[in-house]
Write an enzyme that holds these catalytic residues in place. Structure first.
Site, PDB file in Angstrom:
ATOM      1  N   CYS A 224       0.783  -1.183   0.003  1.00  0.00           N
ATOM      2  CA  CYS A 224      -0.006  -0.015   0.172  1.00  0.00           C
ATOM      3  C   CYS A 224       0.908   1.414   0.093  1.00  0.00           C
ATOM      4  O   CYS A 224       0.435   2.264  -0.209  1.00  0.00           O
ATOM      5  CB  CYS A 224      -0.987  -0.060   1.082  1.00  0.00           C
TER       6      CYS A 224
ATOM      7  N   ASN B 104     -10.296  -0.424  -1.084  1.00  0.00           N
ATOM      8  CA  ASN B 104      -8.533  -0.238  -0.951  1.00  0.00           C
ATOM      9  C   ASN B 104      -8.209  -0.833  -2.106  1.00  0.00           C
ATOM     10  O   ASN B 104      -8.150  -2.157  -2.324  1.00  0.00           O
ATOM     11  CB  ASN B 104      -8.016  -1.128   0.310  1.00  0.00           C
TER      12      ASN B 104
ATOM     13  N   HIS C  87      -3.369   6.990   1.964  1.00  0.00           N
ATOM     14  CA  HIS C  87      -3.684   5.489   1.475  1.00  0.00           C
ATOM     15  C   HIS C  87      -5.439   5.460   1.880  1.00  0.00           C
ATOM     16  O   HIS C  87      -5.471   5.725   3.357  1.00  0.00           O
ATOM     17  CB  HIS C  87      -2.807   4.567   2.040  1.00  0.00           C
TER      18      HIS C  87
HETATM   19  O1  UT7 Z   1      -3.960  -1.346   3.501  1.00  0.00           O
HETATM   20  C1  UT7 Z   1      -2.886  -1.855   3.967  1.00  0.00           C
HETATM   21  C2  UT7 Z   1      -3.322  -1.913   5.675  1.00  0.00           C
HETATM   22  N1  UT7 Z   1      -4.411  -2.301   5.863  1.00  0.00           N
HETATM   23  C3  UT7 Z   1      -5.086  -1.765   6.805  1.00  0.00           C
HETATM   24  O2  UT7 Z   1      -4.748  -0.600   7.249  1.00  0.00           O
HETATM   25  C4  UT7 Z   1      -6.503  -2.517   7.303  1.00  0.00           C
HETATM   26  C5  UT7 Z   1      -6.488  -2.366   8.869  1.00  0.00           C
HETATM   27  N2  UT7 Z   1      -7.498  -3.021   9.343  1.00  0.00           N
HETATM   28  C6  UT7 Z   1      -8.695  -2.486   9.338  1.00  0.00           C
HETATM   29  O3  UT7 Z   1      -9.339  -1.736   8.345  1.00  0.00           O
HETATM   30  C7  UT7 Z   1      -9.892  -3.259  10.314  1.00  0.00           C
HETATM   31  O4  UT7 Z   1      -9.178  -3.933  11.386  1.00  0.00           O
HETATM   32  C8  UT7 Z   1     -10.799  -4.209   9.676  1.00  0.00           C
HETATM   33  C9  UT7 Z   1     -11.803  -3.212   8.690  1.00  0.00           C
HETATM   34  C10 UT7 Z   1     -10.167  -5.223   8.747  1.00  0.00           C
HETATM   35  C11 UT7 Z   1     -11.632  -4.830  10.672  1.00  0.00           C
HETATM   36  O5  UT7 Z   1     -12.272  -3.935  11.415  1.00  0.00           O
HETATM   37  P1  UT7 Z   1     -12.106  -4.114  13.138  1.00  0.00           P
HETATM   38  O6  UT7 Z   1     -13.032  -2.956  13.774  1.00  0.00           O
HETATM   39  O7  UT7 Z   1     -10.797  -4.096  13.447  1.00  0.00           O
HETATM   40  O8  UT7 Z   1     -12.951  -5.406  13.361  1.00  0.00           O
HETATM   41  P2  UT7 Z   1     -12.516  -6.777  13.909  1.00  0.00           P
HETATM   42  O9  UT7 Z   1     -11.509  -7.423  13.155  1.00  0.00           O
HETATM   43  O10 UT7 Z   1     -12.078  -6.600  15.283  1.00  0.00           O
HETATM   44  O11 UT7 Z   1     -13.544  -7.483  14.044  1.00  0.00           O
HETATM   45  C12 UT7 Z   1     -14.784  -7.132  15.013  1.00  0.00           C
HETATM   46  C13 UT7 Z   1     -15.889  -7.949  14.778  1.00  0.00           C
HETATM   47  C14 UT7 Z   1     -15.733  -9.456  15.056  1.00  0.00           C
HETATM   48  O12 UT7 Z   1     -16.488 -10.311  15.540  1.00  0.00           O
HETATM   49  P3  UT7 Z   1     -16.451 -10.699  16.948  1.00  0.00           P
HETATM   50  O13 UT7 Z   1     -15.317 -11.380  17.136  1.00  0.00           O
HETATM   51  O14 UT7 Z   1     -16.473  -9.382  17.648  1.00  0.00           O
HETATM   52  O15 UT7 Z   1     -17.882 -11.577  17.376  1.00  0.00           O
HETATM   53  C15 UT7 Z   1     -15.300 -10.146  13.324  1.00  0.00           C
HETATM   54  O16 UT7 Z   1     -15.568 -11.382  13.164  1.00  0.00           O
HETATM   55  O17 UT7 Z   1     -16.630  -8.121  13.324  1.00  0.00           O
HETATM   56  C16 UT7 Z   1     -16.788  -9.221  12.865  1.00  0.00           C
HETATM   57  N3  UT7 Z   1     -16.395  -9.209  11.243  1.00  0.00           N
HETATM   58  C17 UT7 Z   1     -17.352  -8.960  10.619  1.00  0.00           C
HETATM   59  N4  UT7 Z   1     -18.796  -8.908  10.738  1.00  0.00           N
HETATM   60  C18 UT7 Z   1     -19.485  -8.570   9.773  1.00  0.00           C
HETATM   61  C19 UT7 Z   1     -14.994  -9.212  10.788  1.00  0.00           C
HETATM   62  N5  UT7 Z   1     -15.453  -8.865   9.326  1.00  0.00           N
HETATM   63  C20 UT7 Z   1     -16.752  -8.730   9.270  1.00  0.00           C
HETATM   64  C21 UT7 Z   1     -17.560  -8.479   8.105  1.00  0.00           C
HETATM   65  N6  UT7 Z   1     -18.879  -8.384   8.382  1.00  0.00           N
HETATM   66  N7  UT7 Z   1     -17.110  -8.261   7.153  1.00  0.00           N
END
Ligand code: UT7
Length: 339
Positions: free
Chosen positions: A122, A293, A263
């Protein structure tokens, strides 16, 4: 870590004098993802800021990169034969070799150019922009095309709801040319890598460490692996630190800055970066809502859209910033140099 001081020994400054982009027509909106994985439009919007992304249905990254450069050349009324160098930032090259830059060179008929691909995920566009600028600043070349192009759909597992909703396909390109007026163009860059972060965001299959096999495919090693939360935390800190550092180094306050060009990985990371810089929302370039992204394409496509909408003016001070796999991250400070 590398910092590049405003260098009095430069012969020229490198200025972005042209922009171009290409996004495929096929749209994947959040409703589509509701139909293939357990997710919701509401979750995706609130957690990421993404409404839709584009999908390249046929061909590889070079198809989009070629169209982006053609768009750039058309808008500049310029022949491909004028190009000296093509740098293509991508983590989704058409193939390991030859480089996607070679394919683009041939497609557009850039008979006098050489080129290469650059892999920094990225942060790829920032690393490529700084690399391209060196060739201009030294006086070696007059026209360098820097491309950010990624077909992320090729390495996305559409059964993994954590990741598949994030990524899209696209390509964008800028033209760098020399100026003797040091008030314009690329002023400063701070770029980092930290390979100790490699396990948190990677694609481990298909390379020389794990050559393609039934096992690598069964284990889905040919897809993006990302520990979202872990990456989120370091991305927020990395983006905020590097942008405030480049502002301090160049004695810039938030009022001096026309735009932050971040980004586009997650709207929450972007907002946290802007907040730390003291920059209001209207001064932040955003297109994540429409494209998701797109890895190395996010920053140049923002520049292209905002410039074409008449929102960037000559003399505007821009701070570009990115964070990605590697880890790689950094910031570039530039003064827009064309009307
Ligand atoms: O570009 C290169 C660099 N990359 C980045 O900068 C990405 C960085 N990360 C992120 O943008 C975020 O971490 C994500 C968007 C990938 C995820 O968001 P988050 O707020 O960190 O969510 P999480 O991974 O902590 O997940 C929270 C909950 C989980 O459920 P439980 O364990 O709390 O029951 C996940 O299973 O949300 C769940 N979850 C979803 N729910 C509905 C994860 N993906 C989804 C989804 N739809 N697509």
């Amino acid at each position: 870590m590398q910092t590049f001081q405003n260098n009095k020994n430069r012969k020229f400054n490198a200025v972005i004098t042209g922009v171009g982009m290409y996004f495929p027509e096929k749209v994947m909106d959040n409703k589509f993802f509701e139909s293939i994985v357990d997710t919701s439009d509401e979750w995706i919007m609130t957690r990421t800021g993404i409404k839709e992304r584009r999908l390249l249905e046929e061909g590889g990254t070079s198809v989009m990169a070629t169209k982006a450069v053609e768009d750039l050349l058309k808008s500049k009324n310029m022949s491909a034969e004028e190009i000296d160098l093509i740098i293509c930032a991508t983590v989704t090259p058409d193939m390991f070799f030859p480089a996607t830059a070679c394919l683009v060179q041939d497609n557009i008929g850039a008979k006098n150019a050489w080129g290469f691909d650059l892999s920094a995920a990225c942060s790829g566009f920032l690393f490529a922009l700084k690399t391209g600028a060196q060739f201009i600043e030294s006086g070696a070349y007059k026209k360098v095309v820097v491309i950010g192009a990624d077909k992320m759909s090729a390495i996305t597992d559409y059964t993994d709801r954590n990741n598949c909703i994030l990524f899209g396909d696209g390509a964008s390109a800028v033209l760098l040319e020399p100026t003797e007026d040091f008030n314009y163009g690329i002023q400063d860059a701070i770029l980092h890598v930290d390979g100790s972060g490699r396990s948190h965001l990677c694609m481990t299959g298909g390379g020389s460490w794990n050559p393609p096999s039934h096992e690598t495919v069964d284990k889905k090693m040919h897809y993006i692996y990302q520990e979202g939360k872990a990456v989120f935390k370091v991305a927020v800190v990395g983006m905020a630190d590097v942008t405030t550092q480049i502002m301090e180094k160049n004695s810039l306050c938030s009022e001096d800055i026309a735009y932050l060009v971040p980004h586009q990985a997650n709207l929450r990371i972007i907002s946290a970066t802007a907040e730390r810089m003291g920059i209001t929302k209207d001064k932040v370039m955003i297109n994540i809502d429409r494209y998701g992204n797109t890895t190395s394409c996010t920053i140049p496509s923002c520049l292209t859209e905002y410039y074409r909408a008449g929102k960037i003016k000559k003399g505007d001070k821009l701070i570009l910033a990115a964070f990605g796999a590697g880890f790689t991250w950094g910031s570039i400070y530039l003064v827009w140099g064309v009307d």
